[in-house]
Structures are given as C-alpha cells and as structure tokens.
Write an enzyme that holds these catalytic residues in place. Sequence first.
Site, PDB file in Angstrom:
ATOM      1  N   SER A 556       0.846  -1.185   0.000  1.00 23.51           N
ATOM      2  CA  SER A 556       0.000   0.000   0.000  1.00 23.51           C
ATOM      3  C   SER A 556       0.892   1.249   0.000  1.00 23.51           C
ATOM      4  O   SER A 556       1.667   1.446  -0.922  1.00 23.51           O
ATOM      5  CB  SER A 556      -0.950  -0.044   1.196  1.00 23.51           C
ATOM      6  OG  SER A 556      -1.987   0.876   1.047  1.00 23.51           O
ATOM      7  N   ASP A 641      -9.805  -3.815  -5.245  1.00 23.85           N
ATOM      8  CA  ASP A 641      -9.202  -3.014  -4.184  1.00 23.85           C
ATOM      9  C   ASP A 641      -9.905  -1.661  -4.090  1.00 23.85           C
ATOM     10  O   ASP A 641     -10.019  -0.937  -5.074  1.00 23.85           O
ATOM     11  CB  ASP A 641      -7.712  -2.808  -4.480  1.00 23.85           C
ATOM     12  CG  ASP A 641      -6.934  -2.280  -3.289  1.00 23.85           C
ATOM     13  OD1 ASP A 641      -7.518  -1.541  -2.480  1.00 23.85           O
ATOM     14  OD2 ASP A 641      -5.741  -2.613  -3.174  1.00 23.85           O
ATOM     15  N   HIS A 676      -8.324  -4.961  -0.921  1.00 21.67           N
ATOM     16  CA  HIS A 676      -7.050  -4.381  -0.506  1.00 21.67           C
ATOM     17  C   HIS A 676      -6.258  -5.319   0.407  1.00 21.67           C
ATOM     18  O   HIS A 676      -5.033  -5.353   0.365  1.00 21.67           O
ATOM     19  CB  HIS A 676      -7.299  -3.057   0.208  1.00 21.67           C
ATOM     20  CG  HIS A 676      -6.065  -2.247   0.448  1.00 21.67           C
ATOM     21  ND1 HIS A 676      -5.303  -1.734  -0.576  1.00 21.67           N
ATOM     22  CD2 HIS A 676      -5.449  -1.870   1.598  1.00 21.67           C
ATOM     23  CE1 HIS A 676      -4.285  -1.058  -0.069  1.00 21.67           C
ATOM     24  NE2 HIS A 676      -4.341  -1.132   1.246  1.00 21.67           N
TER      25      HIS A 676
END
Length: 704
Positions: A556, A641, A676
């Site tokens: 991320s 995501d 995610h």
Amino acid sequence: MRCFLPLLTVLLAIEAGALQGGAKMEPPIAKRIPHKLEKHGHVRVDPYYWLRDRNNPEVIRYLEEENRYTDARMAHTGPLQEKLFQEFRTRIKQTDMSVPYRRDGYFYYTRVEEGKDYPIYCRKKGSLEAPEEILVDVNQVAAGHKFCSVTFPSVSSGQNLIAYGVDTVGRRFYTIYIKNLATGEVLKDRIPNVTGNVAWANDNRTLFYARQHPVTLRSYQIFRHVIGTDPAQDVLVYEEKDETFRCFVFKTKSKRYLMIGSTQTLSSEYRYLEADQPEGSFRIFAPRQRDHEYRVDHFGDHFYIRTNLKAKNFRLMRTPVQRTDVENWQEVLPHRDDVLLEGFEIFRDHLVAVERRDGLMRLRVLPWSGKGEHYVDFGEPAYLAFPTDNFEFDTPLLRYSYSSLTTPPSVYDYDMTTRRRILLKREEVLGGFDPANYQAERLHATAPDGVRVPISLVYRKGFRKDGTHPLLLYGYGSYGSSTEASFNPYRISLLDRGFVYAIAHVRGGQELGRSWYEDGKLLKKKNTFTDFMACAEYLVRGKYADPKRLFAQGGSAGGLLMGAVINLRPKLFRGVIAAVPFVDVVTTMLDDSIPLTTNEYDEWGNPNEKKYYDYMLSYSPYDQVEAKAYPNLLVTTALHDSQVQYWEPAKWVAKLRAMKTDNNLLLLKTYMEAGHGGVSGRYQRYRQIAFEYAFLLSLAGIKE
C-alpha cells in the site's frame, strides 16, 4: 489460445535444463494510448491511462495475460510453493479457539476448524461450561463465493439480536444482516451498500449505521434503522459534507452514549446522544478546529478525551457530561515530549494509559487512589503489547495481548492490584517451533540528516555476522501508523532457511512520537525513503546481510516506499515485493472521484497547489520510471481493491516493462476476486504467502 506455456511443458523444460528462473516466454506488452494530463502548465503524457476501466474486457484480458506470464515464470518454484504451503498448514493450528472474553453476562470467542477457510463466531451464557451458541458461521455465509468478508457480529442491548456485514466482492460494500438469536431467523431487514459499521441503541430495536459514497467510497452518512421497518425509509441523522472528513458511529464503553465521529488527518469532531433516547438529536461535543485531533469515551460523570490541544504527543483530559466545551476540560495526564499517548482504558479503580516511548508500547497503570502507579514489565528488547477485549469497568483485571519477533501472540490477564500476570493463551506454533531457537535485536541506523532510525530484526540462532545471509527488510512509514515488532508464524519458513528479517521504523510512522510522523509526510515525505535506504546500508555494513541477497517488501503506502526506493537506488536490492502499491501519486491525488483522495490532502499534500504538485511529482514512482536497470520485482494487486485501485500497479508494471534495460524478473499478480487486504480464505492466504516467499527464496539461490 493466448501465448502461455502449459504447466507440463514448463516442468519438462526445467528438467531438460532449458529454463533459468522460469519459462522463457515473452511478457505481455500493454498497448500505449497517449493521454494528456495538464496541471500548473506542466503536461504529462500517460500512455496507460486506459487501464483504469475495470469494465473494459481488454483491461481484464491484459491482467489475465500478466497472471499467466507470472505463473509461467514462477512455475519452477511450484514444488517449493507446495512445500511452503504444507509448512504453514502444519505449523499453524488448524482447529483453534480465541480466548473467550466476558461481556454483559456472556463469553464471546472465535474458533476455526481444520479444512475450513473462515472463522465461526460464538458465545456461551454465564460460564465456559454452558452450551455453545453459534452467532455466525462465516463458512456457511461464504458458500458459493470466491471472496467473503464478514464483520464481527454486533450484539443488541437485549442480547437477542445481532447485526453483521457481508461483502462478497472485496470492494468493502457490505450488506447488513440482522439475526434473531432466539429463533435463528435472519430477519428481512437487509441494508445493502453500507460500510459495515453499526451501533445499537439501548431500546433493543434501533440500529445506527454508516453509508459510504458510491463513487469515492468516503463514509459520509449515518442512518437510523428500526427493526421491522423498510430500510429504504431509514432516517438520515447525520451527513458529513466536508469531503476531507469521514464519519462513523459507535457506543461508549459505558453503553450510555452513542457517538458519531468525524475525522480527517488533522482534525476531529464528535457528536453524542443518550443511547436510551435513539430518536433524539446528536449534540456536538467540541466543534472541529484545524490541527485539533481528539477522541472521546465516557465513565461515571465525565467524558474522557485524548487530545493534542496544546500537546503534540497528546494528553488526557476530562469534562463533566453536561459541559463538553473545550474551556471546561480538565487535565488528567499531562503532555510529555518523549512519550506519545496512544490511548487509554478506564476501569472502576484504575486508569491504564497506552503509551509509546522509544518506539515501544508501554502500559502504564494509574490507580484512581493515586497510589501504586507502575508499568507492566515485558522484558524483551522489541515487542508489541496492547489492551484487548476490556469491556467491563468493575474488574481489577487488565487483559492485554503481547507478542514479539520471537514470542507468538499471547493473551494475559494482569491484576492491576496485585501485579500478578496470568497467561491465558499463547498461540500454539506446531512443527517443532521453539522460541529459544531465535534471536531478536534492536538496532539504529543513521539517516543522511543525522537522525537515528530504529531497526527491529530477528534471525535463527547460529547466525553469524559475516555478510553471507539473505535479508528481507520491511517498511511502511505513512499515516502515523507504527510498524510493530510482532510475531509472524509464516516468517519462520524464511528464518529456518537462513534469512534475516528486519523492520525499518522509518519516519512517517509514529514509533518515536508525533514529530516522527510529521517528519515523514507532506513536503518531508522523502525522509521516509532516505531512512529506509539508510537502514538497508547499515545492515549491509554491519554484515547482517549479503549485499547481493538483500530484499525489500512493503504494501500500500509501503508499496510507494518500494517504488520510490528502486527509482532512487535500483541496485541496492536484489529483489522487491510491492503489494497493492500506491505508486501513481500525482494522478490519484488530482482525481477527487477516487477513494481516499480528498481526505488525504493533509497526508500527501493537495497537488492543486503547485508546491505540492512539484514535490509529489519529484518522487511519484510511476512518474519517475526511467530507462535503467531495476531489481527483480514482484507486484501484487487486487481487481476490487477499494483503497489502491488496481490500475496503479498495472500501469506501473506496464511502464517499467517498456523502459527498463535489464533482464530481471518483473511480475504482476492480480487477484481477481480480492480486495485491498488480499484473498479472504485462510488457505488461499497460505498460497499467496507461499508464492511470495518462493519468489524471494528462488532469487536468494536457496534450493530445497
């Protein structure tokens, strides 16, 4: 058929010695469609902008071709992946149960069963010997779905109803279901397209929940639902109109108040309502102010507030329930320059302050009587400790979770009066694991500006600092999120094969207090990158790592870190894993229709202002790709995501393919049924981690 090698062909080629590091097939080449992006008189041409449309069959086709290419190049590691998968299965207890905690006369716990992917949420009434009541069996909910996420059930005040959210896509749009525990019936009150955040009023029939914007996914509305009524007629009780804020709802530990929180990076605002009066109006606790963050709970006749008002590292205040304005706040715990107040827990006879000092969590016990203040002793150089499941006031017991780089997750009850600690459970690690076989250290590297950056690391005993060991360095460094030195059962498979595992506690996290965070954001973001590289160089100089077998990993915002570092120092690492990486910083932050954009201007900067635009552009990994050699790279993403859109890593890989000058691996793995956090089932997760570890082990030249 599209151009890919069937697995059998790949295996035969390996046996014949024809392949080195995977099948020699041509990588997919994304077509280029120039798209002009202009801001502040600067024109950027993005040839892969077209990959943003997840409904375009050509986009899906490209992602699937990349997956086939990745699988073919990794096919030679198939036996290793299977071996790692079996190690995880045999090391991690397959049938297990969490430590039950007491709440309102029931003991709640979660258990898993061998062969099943998902947890089962349960409770027992009165004692642990009582019959088990299953609240939600997520395995049943997940049947027929490739992805499933279920929020922990929220129990009504009458103890007979639960509300839980279900997401079967990975986009974090939940449907709330309500179940009657007395009859087992799932009611017709189904509330779709919400966040999953809920809170019950005290009348046992009213539920408050949060809804997100359908495009930006910003949580911006709070609704009230009454059991048995049409959800389409639910009442909107609050809407957050400031696009930089998100809102949520919860109930205080005392169960006396319902709270609506509105927060953004630098500011907070809360509203409160007596939980016995769900049709009343929420009142503002303290109006929002720029640079004022606070958080509220309730006990007795006072609200307690963790606040950074005139306190960079936060302090604890309290105010009478009828006088919540800031001028009425009274200090309970003062600010300290060297200690960050992370949180607090309130009990009838004790206050527990959750503090962070020198990068480590500390639990400070303060009796209300004023006598006997002390800290809980943990006795290890690097660890993670935090309060957990403390739902009752009238108890001398503090429950906390503890783990370290060598100690599996453990749950303790700590008697705050006698200072006696009781180990309730330590996660059982099978397969002959013995924590005495591993050693943790706490080190410090020096950044280019002279700042000392902490490093936590672990290795198997017998390790010699001779510069011959492969090392994996992990980093994050954003949002003030501290990376903890905690246990990971998967990691043993690396340590037992000679790897050293290290964490770089870089600026942008909050390990060393609020200033540590502020020195790694906005126009100081590059400190995060230089800190990470300084840690890598220090570990090589100290002979903890073989410079030719140094690896890095981040996900991320930590994926942004990976992208920036390989642009700056492409020869520093042998290989890099970038998971769901936030790499197209400028384009994303200019697009306020993308989730997480508007409420993150105070983290990255608002590129509509030229100074932030120029600074972002100078480090944005996608924009800074150049014609040069890059390390071996594994990039993972998920089609659904909701936080880092799949097209960022897809575009980044496409651009790297077109420009890099080396023959190193460049692999893109898109999980087509995930969000995610990756895949949802635990056995799928074993496969995912085995795949990533096989990438590292293969590059490190470690053969089975």
